[in-house]
Design an enzyme around this catalytic site. Structure first.
Site, PDB file in Angstrom:
ATOM      1  N   CYS A   2      62.529  23.927  46.074  1.00  0.00           N
ATOM      2  CA  CYS A   2      62.318  24.613  47.335  1.00  0.00           C
ATOM      3  C   CYS A   2      63.479  24.324  48.241  1.00  0.00           C
ATOM      4  O   CYS A   2      64.303  23.441  48.002  1.00  0.00           O
ATOM      5  CB  CYS A   2      60.847  24.298  47.955  1.00  0.00           C
ATOM      6  SG  CYS A   2      60.726  22.520  48.338  1.00  0.00           S
ATOM      7  N   ARG A  47      59.228  27.619  49.396  1.00  0.00           N
ATOM      8  CA  ARG A  47      58.783  27.161  48.041  1.00  0.00           C
ATOM      9  C   ARG A  47      59.219  28.211  46.989  1.00  0.00           C
ATOM     10  O   ARG A  47      59.273  29.628  47.030  1.00  0.00           O
ATOM     11  CB  ARG A  47      57.120  27.306  48.094  1.00  0.00           C
ATOM     12  CG  ARG A  47      56.776  26.504  46.895  1.00  0.00           C
ATOM     13  CD  ARG A  47      55.179  26.630  46.836  1.00  0.00           C
ATOM     14  NE  ARG A  47      54.788  25.909  45.530  1.00  0.00           N
ATOM     15  CZ  ARG A  47      53.735  26.274  45.013  1.00  0.00           C
ATOM     16  NH1 ARG A  47      52.945  26.983  45.532  1.00  0.00           N
ATOM     17  NH2 ARG A  47      53.447  25.478  43.938  1.00  0.00           N
ATOM     18  N   LEU A  48      59.799  27.487  45.981  1.00  0.00           N
ATOM     19  CA  LEU A  48      59.935  28.038  44.544  1.00  0.00           C
ATOM     20  C   LEU A  48      58.843  27.479  43.790  1.00  0.00           C
ATOM     21  O   LEU A  48      58.920  26.431  43.368  1.00  0.00           O
ATOM     22  CB  LEU A  48      61.373  27.861  44.125  1.00  0.00           C
ATOM     23  CG  LEU A  48      61.527  28.450  42.767  1.00  0.00           C
ATOM     24  CD1 LEU A  48      61.729  29.829  42.403  1.00  0.00           C
ATOM     25  CD2 LEU A  48      62.839  27.747  42.170  1.00  0.00           C
ATOM     26  N   ILE A  50      57.103  26.221  40.634  1.00  0.00           N
ATOM     27  CA  ILE A  50      57.168  26.001  39.338  1.00  0.00           C
ATOM     28  C   ILE A  50      55.790  25.475  38.719  1.00  0.00           C
ATOM     29  O   ILE A  50      55.810  25.652  37.601  1.00  0.00           O
ATOM     30  CB  ILE A  50      58.511  24.749  39.319  1.00  0.00           C
ATOM     31  CG1 ILE A  50      59.673  25.739  39.884  1.00  0.00           C
ATOM     32  CG2 ILE A  50      58.838  24.429  37.774  1.00  0.00           C
ATOM     33  CD1 ILE A  50      60.320  26.849  39.076  1.00  0.00           C
ATOM     34  N   ASN A  71      61.230  18.737  48.093  1.00  0.00           N
ATOM     35  CA  ASN A  71      61.990  19.667  47.189  1.00  0.00           C
ATOM     36  C   ASN A  71      62.309  18.814  45.992  1.00  0.00           C
ATOM     37  O   ASN A  71      62.792  17.822  46.028  1.00  0.00           O
ATOM     38  CB  ASN A  71      63.301  19.913  48.036  1.00  0.00           C
ATOM     39  CG  ASN A  71      64.360  20.545  47.288  1.00  0.00           C
ATOM     40  OD1 ASN A  71      63.917  21.120  46.027  1.00  0.00           O
ATOM     41  ND2 ASN A  71      65.514  20.415  47.159  1.00  0.00           N
ATOM     42  N   GLY A  72      61.875  19.193  44.777  1.00  0.00           N
ATOM     43  CA  GLY A  72      62.078  18.483  43.699  1.00  0.00           C
ATOM     44  C   GLY A  72      60.739  18.803  42.731  1.00  0.00           C
ATOM     45  O   GLY A  72      59.991  19.246  42.819  1.00  0.00           O
ATOM     46  N   THR A 305      87.488  22.223  42.121  1.00  0.00           N
ATOM     47  CA  THR A 305      86.812  22.202  41.049  1.00  0.00           C
ATOM     48  C   THR A 305      85.193  22.895  41.021  1.00  0.00           C
ATOM     49  O   THR A 305      84.734  23.522  40.106  1.00  0.00           O
ATOM     50  CB  THR A 305      86.772  20.962  40.188  1.00  0.00           C
ATOM     51  OG1 THR A 305      86.434  21.177  38.791  1.00  0.00           O
ATOM     52  CG2 THR A 305      86.023  19.997  40.847  1.00  0.00           C
ATOM     53  N   ARG A 308      85.668  26.710  41.595  1.00  0.00           N
ATOM     54  CA  ARG A 308      85.906  27.232  40.075  1.00  0.00           C
ATOM     55  C   ARG A 308      84.708  27.377  39.135  1.00  0.00           C
ATOM     56  O   ARG A 308      84.587  28.404  38.673  1.00  0.00           O
ATOM     57  CB  ARG A 308      87.094  26.239  39.677  1.00  0.00           C
ATOM     58  CG  ARG A 308      88.299  26.403  40.073  1.00  0.00           C
ATOM     59  CD  ARG A 308      89.417  25.588  39.383  1.00  0.00           C
ATOM     60  NE  ARG A 308      90.854  25.606  40.073  1.00  0.00           N
ATOM     61  CZ  ARG A 308      91.557  24.834  39.672  1.00  0.00           C
ATOM     62  NH1 ARG A 308      91.397  23.891  38.556  1.00  0.00           N
ATOM     63  NH2 ARG A 308      92.939  24.757  39.967  1.00  0.00           N
ATOM     64  N   GLY A 331      73.045  20.359  31.196  1.00  0.00           N
ATOM     65  CA  GLY A 331      73.780  19.117  30.534  1.00  0.00           C
ATOM     66  C   GLY A 331      74.532  18.170  31.364  1.00  0.00           C
ATOM     67  O   GLY A 331      75.434  17.389  30.894  1.00  0.00           O
TER      68      GLY A 331
END
Length: 538
Positions: A2, A47-48, A50, A71-72, A305, A308, A331
């Site tokens: 979130c 809120r997202l 999950i 958030n997390g 970077t 990009r 990853g």
């Protein structure tokens, strides 16, 4: 996952706070709410959903007067409920709720009990605590306005025009009015002399597998990012194995300029090998250039970077969420832990190698983690990073650095990680993928992407404007036209000096060409050490 906003101090209108919070509504497209405490402090949340889709709405109230936003993800929340907090009564089944109960039980001394990723604020009367996860997987900013009110938010854009000064909240710390900043995360591996543990390939394999398994905690459809490189391919392969027999379909996603992009070719081989439902996304250079302005607004950085690599990640994240996926495994982190970037081949000594791996892990929040979070959350997609699991870090970084140096294995980077998953009985990956040379994401989507981007940016900046760079941007002065162009866009959105000071630039060591592209290193199989067009890019 979130976006959070907290304001400590009285007098801020709740309607304005709601408007500020909506600047990051992309982080939480499912629902939003706000709570004004009895003392006049304010907590807001985008809120997202999950975990706990139905009752996990935030802010969440504790047993009595304490409220929190988070958030997390807290991966050990069920264990905490069943043990440390078994006598507490919970209002939701959300993983986040354990935070406010830990505060009620232990005061400020609870952050080390959390196994997960977090930016959190707990307010209880006039008392409060703000904290960020050990490595800064989740972003957090703080600032103070003219009236002395403190602001804490997931994104800088929420508070930049409200505060007279602001900064990045340091990872692995908590803050209270009574204590100031306190570093709670003090792992042994931060001391380079602790790299003395013997190599145990089986332990390395088991620890990473456990790190992936705990990150499958999810009540929504999820998938894996798959670039075809070693790191994302291993995570995808482990995930596929863990889901065997569950009847759950695993979706994998990759992106490139066209079907011939190095990453797309490799990713297809991996997907076929491990049996995922694979999705291949294409974008054009023109499309990438077109969204640079919006992208930099989302990223809140001018690092070359990061921009990009975030462009293809931005398009990929949009395509993933359009397919109904809300969480992906990624990853990130392996290159820093194991010295996987090609420039590590040039490390002058074992000690230099070990120090650099530690520093790169510590600074991940300024580059790859910032990119991974903000380019995915721009579309309400959560990215989880198993390589940065606390237990895995404790094991991997303390391995004797002699075992990790590419020089010891004919220049093969991340050799011990490859060996830990090189099994003949039941291979994790095709040999050509398991031993594929490092390809940085912004290169792997298609070599023409960076080349065309540099050329475009250079065409947009006159020699006269570039000569004036030090006057326009005295702090962190851009040294190439590409960097100047990004900085100009950043300054348009975030003109405050405090904003510029939040950015750290990713620069490779021990190589003559300072461009962050992997192809700028002579060791690359398709090296182009003149890639920058200018002498130096930072």
């Amino acid at each position: 996952m979130c976006g959070i906003l907290a304001i400590i101090g009285k007098g801020k209108e709740a309607t304005l706070v709601q408007q500020l919070s909506k600047r990051m509504s992309h982080r939480g497209p499912d629902e939003s709410d706000i709570h004004v405490t009895e003392k006049g402090h304010i907590l807001a949340h985008e809120r997202l959903s999950i975990v706990d889709l139905h009752t996990g709405k935030q802010p969440i109230q504790g047993t009595d007067s304490a409220w929190m936003v988070h958030n997390g993800e807290i991966y050990n929340h069920k264990k905490l409920r069943e043990t440390t907090l078994k006598h507490h009564t919970f209002r939701t089944t959300s993983d986040s709720e354990v935070i406010v109960h830990l505060y009620e039980e232990f005061g400020y001394d609870f952050c080390d009990m959390l196994d997960g990723i977090f930016a959190l604020v707990v307010i209880d009367g006039d008392d409060y605590i703000v904290a960020r996860d050990p490595l800064g997987v989740k972003p957090l900013y703080y600032g103070m306005d003219e009236r002395g009110r403190l602001y804490f938010a997931s994104e800088m854009k929420v508070i930049a025009d409200q505060c007279k000064s602001f900064s990045t909240f340091p990872p692995g710390h908590y803050y209270t009015e009574k204590t100031g900043f306190v570093k709670y995360y003090k792992p042994e591996w931060e001391a380079y002399e602790k790299g003395v543990e013997k190599l145990d390939l089986q332990a390395l394999n088991a620890s990473l597998t456990q790190a992936v398994e705990k990150r499958l905690m999810c009540d929504v459809p999820f998938g894996v990012l798959l670039s075809g490189g070693l790191d994302s391919s291993l995570i995808a392969s482990i995930t596929s194995r863990l889901l065997e027999g569950s009847g759950q379909e695993l979706h994998s996603f990759s992106i490139g300029l066209d079907a011939s992009a190095p990453d797309l070719v490799a990713a297809k081989k991996v997907a076929d090998f491990i049996g995922t439902t694979h999705h291949e996304i294409h974008f054009t250079v023109e499309q990438g250039i077109e969204i640079l302005d919006k992208l930099i607004w989302h990223l809140e950085t001018y690092d070359v970077t990061s921009i990009r690599a975030s462009t293809p990640m931005y398009f990929l994240s949009k395509a993933i969420t359009e397919k109904g996926i809300k969480m992906v495994l990624s990853g990130e982190g392996a290159d820093e832990i194991f010295g996987g970037y090609l420039y590590f081949r040039n490390a002058p000594s074992v000690l230099d190698f070990q120090k650099e791996t530690i520093e790169r892990v510590q600074k991940l929040f300024t580059a790859d983690l910032l990119r991974a979070d903000k380019s995915t959350m721009a579309h309400g997609l959560e990215a989880r990073v198993p390589f940065l699991d606390k237990a895995f870090l404790d094991l991997a970084i303390k391995i004797q650095p002699e075992e990790k140096m590419p020089k010891a294995y004919n220049g093969i980077e991340k050799y011990i990680l490859r060996k830990a998953f090189d099994t003949s009985e039941r291979p994790y990956l095709p040999k050509e993928i398991l031993w594929r040379q490092k390809e940085q994401f912004s290169d792997g989507v298609g070599y023409n992407w960076i080349d065309a981007l540099i050329a475009y940016c250079s065409s947009q900046v006159t020699d006269e404007a570039f000569e004036n760079a030090k006057v326009l941007f005295p702090y962190n002065t851009p040294v190439t036209k590409e960097a100047f162009y990004y900085r100009t866009i950043f300054h348009k959105h975030f003109p405050q000096e405090s904003a510029a000071q939040t950015v750290r630039k990713w620069i490779p060591k021990w190589q003559e060409n300072q461009d962050p592209s992997g192809r700028a290193n002579a060791a690359h199989v398709k090296a182009d050490v003149s890639i920058a067009l200018e002498k130096e890019v930072v």
